[in-house]
Scaffold this active site. Structure first.
Site, PDB file in Angstrom:
ATOM      1  N   HIS A 168      46.067   9.079  22.268  1.00  0.00           N
ATOM      2  CA  HIS A 168      45.052   8.864  21.237  1.00  0.00           C
ATOM      3  C   HIS A 168      45.618   8.054  20.076  1.00  0.00           C
ATOM      4  O   HIS A 168      44.950   7.157  19.565  1.00  0.00           O
ATOM      5  CB  HIS A 168      44.541  10.223  20.744  1.00  0.00           C
ATOM      6  N   SER A 174      38.293   7.152  16.755  1.00  0.00           N
ATOM      7  CA  SER A 174      37.935   8.464  17.281  1.00  0.00           C
ATOM      8  C   SER A 174      36.463   8.764  16.996  1.00  0.00           C
ATOM      9  O   SER A 174      35.578   8.041  17.449  1.00  0.00           O
ATOM     10  CB  SER A 174      38.864   9.532  16.687  1.00  0.00           C
TER      11      SER A 174
END
Length: 264
Positions: free
Chosen positions: A231, A120
């Site tokens: 994600h 991320s």
């Protein structure tokens, strides 16, 4: 070079021990979580966290995902986070928190292969540091590769980006300093790009953008796309993700990188 303080963590493991370590960076005391094997250290994985503050903080469960009996895993908290001194600089001076830790570990274990995993926010953190360090490879997982794309796609984060970095037009120099892709060359360490097709926090176009740039300059890279995942992959898909990342590390160390990792 060495850590200046070690605090043993109450985590039970028959193969590893956990310590919260402190080290000096730019006159600050920065902390991180270390998972060290009882056996000899043959591989080091540097996990670059996502988020900020308590969001995305380094946890034992995350470090354990990358370990085997001879792997040491370390995750820096970054300055201004989780007891580290200073203020979070968001791709600024906090990059030194990464580089200093790697140099310490490289001095301690000079024969060990070092791989960086940027997740991320940590994706860009790694891209901005990996080529100047003694590492074997870099894995960018669901990671930010371009600060301009991040500003455009994450409207909810624009306020935070303006506070910490500024506006892309009014503070152009600050954004140029965070333009990692322009600094990568064909001789940079090999990169594995891991991303989910349904990632709505860091869109997969961040991965496509990076792959296109790497292809253009002739850098060594491979991709592993899970088009039905977000994600954070679902448990069954996460198993495949971690298996691929570990296989990549093994292949890099053996100097035998496969042509296609999406076939696994």
């Amino acid at each position: 070079m060495d850590f200046i303080h070690r605090k043993r963590m109450p985590v039970e493991s028959s193969t590893h021990f956990f310590e919260e370590v402190t080290y000096h960076v730019d006159a600050l005391k920065v902390r991180g979580l270390l998972m060290a094997p009882i056996a000899n250290v043959e591989r080091i994985v540097i996990y670059l966290r996502g988020g900020k503050g308590q969001v995305g903080m380094v946890r034992t469960g995350r470090l354990m995902q990358f370990a085997n009996d001879h792997t040491l895993v370390f995750g820096p908290y970054y300055r201004g986070n989780n007891g580290s001194e200073g203020k979070d600089a968001f791709y600024g001076a906090d990059l030194n928190d990464v580089t200093v830790a790697i140099k310490i570990l490289n001095c301690m274990y000079p024969k060990a292969h070092i791989h960086m995993v940027g997740f991320s926010r940590g994706g860009l953190q790694g891209l901005l540091t990996f080529q100047d360090l003694p590492i074997s490879s870099y894995i960018i997982w669901g990671g930010v590769s371009d600060i301009y794309l991040m500003y455009e796609e994450r409207v909810d984060l624009r306020g935070m980006l303006k506070r910490m970095i500024g506006h892309p037009k009014k503070n152009a120099d600050a954004y140029r300093q965070r333009d990692a892709v322009s600094q990568i060359t064909k001789d940079s360490p090999p990169i594995l790009i891991v991303h989910g097709g349904k990632d709505y926090q860091v869109g997969i176009h961040q991965a496509y953008y990076l792959a296109e740039k790497l292809e253009r300059i002739g850098a060594t890279y491979r991709t592993f796309y899970q088009m039905e995942e977000g994600h954070i992959p679902r448990p069954f898909a996460l198993k495949s993700t971690l298996s691929t990342i570990k296989q990549w590390m093994t292949d890099v160390e053996a100097q035998h990188i496969k042509q296609n990792y999406n076939e696994q």
